[in-house]
Design a protein around this motif. Sequence first.
Motif, PDB file in Angstrom:
ATOM      1  N   ASP A 318       0.786  -1.040  -0.488  1.00 43.35           N
ATOM      2  CA  ASP A 318      -0.036  -0.204   0.016  1.00 43.35           C
ATOM      3  C   ASP A 318       1.024   1.072   0.163  1.00 43.35           C
ATOM      4  OD1 ASP A 318      -2.853   1.047   0.143  1.00 43.35           O
ATOM      5  OD2 ASP A 318      -3.183   0.388   1.576  1.00 43.35           O
ATOM      6  N   ILE A 319      -0.307   2.729  -0.739  1.00 40.61           N
ATOM      7  CA  ILE A 319       1.187   3.896  -0.595  1.00 40.61           C
ATOM      8  C   ILE A 319      -0.033   4.665   0.148  1.00 40.61           C
ATOM      9  CG2 ILE A 319       2.565   5.662  -1.671  1.00 40.61           C
ATOM     10  CD1 ILE A 319       2.673   2.649  -4.173  1.00 40.61           C
ATOM     11  N   ALA A 320       0.651   5.578   0.955  1.00 43.13           N
ATOM     12  CA  ALA A 320       0.099   6.446   1.117  1.00 43.13           C
ATOM     13  C   ALA A 320       0.804   7.662   0.891  1.00 43.13           C
ATOM     14  CB  ALA A 320      -0.203   6.303   2.925  1.00 43.13           C
ATOM     15  N   TYR A 321      -0.239   8.775  -0.063  1.00 41.01           N
ATOM     16  CA  TYR A 321       1.004   9.933  -0.344  1.00 41.01           C
ATOM     17  C   TYR A 321      -0.172  11.108   0.457  1.00 41.01           C
ATOM     18  CZ  TYR A 321       2.191  13.460  -3.482  1.00 41.01           C
ATOM     19  OH  TYR A 321       2.118  14.723  -4.234  1.00 41.01           O
ATOM     20  N   LEU A 322       0.993  11.728   1.286  1.00 46.44           N
ATOM     21  CA  LEU A 322       0.532  12.923   1.850  1.00 46.44           C
ATOM     22  C   LEU A 322       1.129  14.608   1.792  1.00 46.44           C
ATOM     23  CD1 LEU A 322       1.037  11.172   5.242  1.00 46.44           C
ATOM     24  CD2 LEU A 322      -1.033  11.816   4.075  1.00 46.44           C
ATOM     25  N   TYR A 328       4.902   4.163   2.719  1.00 45.65           N
ATOM     26  CA  TYR A 328       4.734   2.514   1.769  1.00 45.65           C
ATOM     27  C   TYR A 328       5.081   1.478   3.098  1.00 45.65           C
ATOM     28  CZ  TYR A 328       7.231   4.952  -1.763  1.00 45.65           C
ATOM     29  OH  TYR A 328       6.347   6.068  -3.294  1.00 45.65           O
ATOM     30  N   HIS A 329       3.477   0.922   3.008  1.00 43.58           N
ATOM     31  CA  HIS A 329       3.122   0.013   3.748  1.00 43.58           C
ATOM     32  C   HIS A 329       4.394  -1.358   2.997  1.00 43.58           C
ATOM     33  CE1 HIS A 329       0.406   1.560   6.199  1.00 43.58           C
ATOM     34  NE2 HIS A 329       0.492   2.833   5.204  1.00 43.58           N
ATOM     35  N   VAL A 330       4.799  -1.902   3.002  1.00 41.55           N
ATOM     36  CA  VAL A 330       5.783  -2.783   2.434  1.00 41.55           C
ATOM     37  C   VAL A 330       5.231  -4.547   3.681  1.00 41.55           C
ATOM     38  CG1 VAL A 330       7.914  -3.998   1.718  1.00 41.55           C
ATOM     39  CG2 VAL A 330       7.207  -1.317   2.098  1.00 41.55           C
ATOM     40  N   GLN A 331       4.847  -5.573   3.243  1.00 38.91           N
ATOM     41  CA  GLN A 331       4.532  -6.874   3.615  1.00 38.91           C
ATOM     42  C   GLN A 331       6.054  -8.005   4.025  1.00 38.91           C
ATOM     43  OE1 GLN A 331       0.948  -8.746   2.317  1.00 38.91           O
ATOM     44  NE2 GLN A 331       1.382 -10.209   3.959  1.00 38.91           N
ATOM     45  N   LEU A 332       6.212  -8.213   4.714  1.00 40.38           N
ATOM     46  CA  LEU A 332       7.473  -9.263   4.201  1.00 40.38           C
ATOM     47  C   LEU A 332       7.273 -10.904   4.680  1.00 40.38           C
ATOM     48  CD1 LEU A 332       9.655  -7.682   7.550  1.00 40.38           C
ATOM     49  CD2 LEU A 332       9.578  -6.769   5.006  1.00 40.38           C
ATOM     50  N   GLN A 341       8.841   5.444   5.519  1.00 42.21           N
ATOM     51  CA  GLN A 341       8.736   6.907   5.174  1.00 42.21           C
ATOM     52  C   GLN A 341       9.607   7.663   4.217  1.00 42.21           C
ATOM     53  OE1 GLN A 341       7.006  10.096   8.001  1.00 42.21           O
ATOM     54  NE2 GLN A 341       4.934   8.686   7.075  1.00 42.21           N
ATOM     55  N   THR A 342       9.503   8.263   3.073  1.00 39.58           N
ATOM     56  CA  THR A 342       9.993   9.521   2.197  1.00 39.58           C
ATOM     57  C   THR A 342       9.917  10.607   2.395  1.00 39.58           C
ATOM     58  OG1 THR A 342       9.470   8.674  -0.132  1.00 39.58           O
ATOM     59  CG2 THR A 342      11.408   7.022   1.005  1.00 39.58           C
ATOM     60  N   ALA A 343      10.313  11.391   1.951  1.00 37.04           N
ATOM     61  CA  ALA A 343       9.802  13.095   2.013  1.00 37.04           C
ATOM     62  C   ALA A 343      10.371  12.724   0.311  1.00 37.04           C
ATOM     63  CB  ALA A 343      10.980  13.829   2.746  1.00 37.04           C
ATOM     64  N   ASN A 344       8.712  13.686  -0.146  1.00 35.65           N
ATOM     65  CA  ASN A 344       8.608  13.883  -1.419  1.00 35.65           C
ATOM     66  C   ASN A 344       9.332  15.451  -2.022  1.00 35.65           C
ATOM     67  OD1 ASN A 344       7.218  11.154  -1.685  1.00 35.65           O
ATOM     68  ND2 ASN A 344       5.386  12.737  -1.644  1.00 35.65           N
ATOM     69  N   SER A 345      10.676  15.282  -2.394  1.00 36.39           N
ATOM     70  CA  SER A 345      11.308  16.669  -2.232  1.00 36.39           C
ATOM     71  C   SER A 345      11.326  17.082  -3.710  1.00 36.39           C
ATOM     72  CB  SER A 345      13.258  16.699  -2.243  1.00 36.39           C
ATOM     73  OG  SER A 345      13.184  15.610  -3.005  1.00 36.39           O
ATOM     74  N   ARG A 346      10.680  16.896  -4.748  1.00 37.37           N
ATOM     75  CA  ARG A 346      10.439  17.197  -5.859  1.00 37.37           C
ATOM     76  C   ARG A 346       8.824  17.028  -6.394  1.00 37.37           C
ATOM     77  NH1 ARG A 346      14.782  13.837  -6.838  1.00 37.37           N
ATOM     78  NH2 ARG A 346      14.297  12.707  -8.913  1.00 37.37           N
ATOM     79  N   ARG A 347       8.860  17.710  -7.795  1.00 43.43           N
ATOM     80  CA  ARG A 347       6.628  17.580  -7.899  1.00 43.43           C
ATOM     81  C   ARG A 347       7.135  16.287  -8.435  1.00 43.43           C
ATOM     82  NH1 ARG A 347       2.913  22.000  -9.301  1.00 43.43           N
ATOM     83  NH2 ARG A 347       2.260  20.462  -9.798  1.00 43.43           N
ATOM     84  N   ARG A 348       6.571  14.704  -8.591  1.00 43.72           N
ATOM     85  CA  ARG A 348       7.104  13.539  -9.321  1.00 43.72           C
ATOM     86  C   ARG A 348       5.652  13.293  -9.745  1.00 43.72           C
ATOM     87  NH1 ARG A 348       9.654  11.598  -4.679  1.00 43.72           N
ATOM     88  NH2 ARG A 348      11.610  11.113  -5.312  1.00 43.72           N
ATOM     89  N   ALA A 349       6.157  12.790 -11.954  1.00 41.32           N
ATOM     90  CA  ALA A 349       4.535  12.268 -11.576  1.00 41.32           C
ATOM     91  C   ALA A 349       4.459  11.343 -11.435  1.00 41.32           C
ATOM     92  CB  ALA A 349       4.882  12.869 -13.434  1.00 41.32           C
ATOM     93  N   SER A 350       5.675  11.056 -11.385  1.00 44.41           N
ATOM     94  CA  SER A 350       5.887   9.420 -10.919  1.00 44.41           C
ATOM     95  C   SER A 350       6.384   8.931 -10.081  1.00 44.41           C
ATOM     96  CB  SER A 350       6.126   7.994 -12.297  1.00 44.41           C
ATOM     97  OG  SER A 350       7.070   8.403 -12.849  1.00 44.41           O
ATOM     98  N   ARG A 351       6.238   8.026  -9.125  1.00 47.57           N
ATOM     99  CA  ARG A 351       6.931   7.300  -7.557  1.00 47.57           C
ATOM    100  C   ARG A 351       7.421   6.579  -8.487  1.00 47.57           C
ATOM    101  NH1 ARG A 351       0.904   6.809  -6.143  1.00 47.57           N
ATOM    102  NH2 ARG A 351       0.746   8.227  -4.765  1.00 47.57           N
ATOM    103  N   PRO A 352       8.409   6.273  -6.944  1.00 41.28           N
ATOM    104  CA  PRO A 352       9.500   5.503  -7.555  1.00 41.28           C
ATOM    105  C   PRO A 352       9.654   4.014  -7.492  1.00 41.28           C
ATOM    106  CG  PRO A 352       9.952   6.764  -5.696  1.00 41.28           C
ATOM    107  CD  PRO A 352       8.626   7.404  -6.025  1.00 41.28           C
ATOM    108  N   PHE A 353       7.960   3.966  -6.229  1.00 42.33           N
ATOM    109  CA  PHE A 353       7.957   2.412  -6.663  1.00 42.33           C
ATOM    110  C   PHE A 353       6.338   2.323  -6.201  1.00 42.33           C
ATOM    111  CE2 PHE A 353      11.683   3.464  -3.828  1.00 42.33           C
ATOM    112  CZ  PHE A 353      12.607   2.473  -4.222  1.00 42.33           C
TER     113      PHE A 353
END
Length: 373
Positions: A318-322, A328-332, A341-353
């Motif tokens: 799952d991905i929660a965009y704030l 990112y909710h990652v299942q092991l 959690q990652t900081a979105n430092s620039r405006r992106r059209a697509s997420r890395p994952f």
Amino acid sequence: MPETVFEPWNDPAANPLIQFRNVTKRFGDFTAVDNLSIDIFEKEFFALLGPSGCGKTTMMRMLAGFETPTSGTIMLDGQDISPIPPNKRSVNMMFQSYALFPHLTVYDNIAFGLKRDKLPPDQIDARVKEMLRLVQIEKFGQRKPEQISGGQRQRVALARALAKAPKLLLLDEPLSALDKKLRQDTQFELMDIQEKTGTTFVVVTHDQEEAMTVASRVAVMDHGKLKQVDTPDRIYEAPNSTYVADFIGDVNIIEGHGKAQGDTMAISWAEGQPPIIGTPSKPMDDGNVSFAIRPEKVAISAERPADRNNVVQGKVLDIAYLGNLSTYHVQLPSGIVIKAQTANSRRRASRPFTWEDEVWLSWTDTAGIVLER
């Protein structure tokens, strides 16, 4: 000159303004406050934080004089306050509902307590004008409460509570009626007003963000007991129990069996997974432990990082965009879900994952904290 740090609780010579000594309060069979001792110092902005029914409002009502302790003593400025009626205490309370008089103007609402104390009219006028300035509502003195907004009513209630210059101001969920943006602005104004007046503020809240923003110290409560009393940064970074870690902010908690290795602990936690290396909050014996780590301390990457002990692989569930952050909710493979959690430092059209991606999660040996279970 460097600014002196305000930490009277670390000064053995400082006298507390408020002292709870073994205070218990029962209502019939229900224990609302359970053998509680705490010191609160002059000029503190002190927050009582906890879920509904944890005893925080009962503590405040005992300070105000609306409830008396079943046992124990409460001292204010070195004096036992239990025999002193509420209107004779140097304590004022600002209620959640603001409790303004609808038929009086803003000016007369603020003057009400001063008139009852029979102060000379010129002193009352000077004090009310000073309060109107302090809370920045000079323009609204002649309006009635229903002619101003909720945020302005809240300021009137604050000005009225501060008009008599109490030693202690109690605030019961003071910002709960305001919308999020106004609440955040008002938090900083409250801190500013508290600093200007030098009044000791004790605030009751279940809003952890509010407590962490305004308070010099936070007391986290549960079932009438204090779980931890500390500065906001210590409560967040060094919780003393899984209850506190879980109550404040977002956290991953993994249970396992810990084995001491010098200053760190190796935690066996899932079949086929290497042990997690973590740092205990205090010296601990080998045994069942919980490992707590904040999502912002978990790095997410497409490649396996080579330089870290703590590395696990999983799939994005799952991905929660704030806006400024993505969680990112990652299942092991074991079924455990870890949030990163990652900081979105620039405006992106697509997420890395994206969903279903295989990713690596990693963190340093000191990023998480090992707690007793």
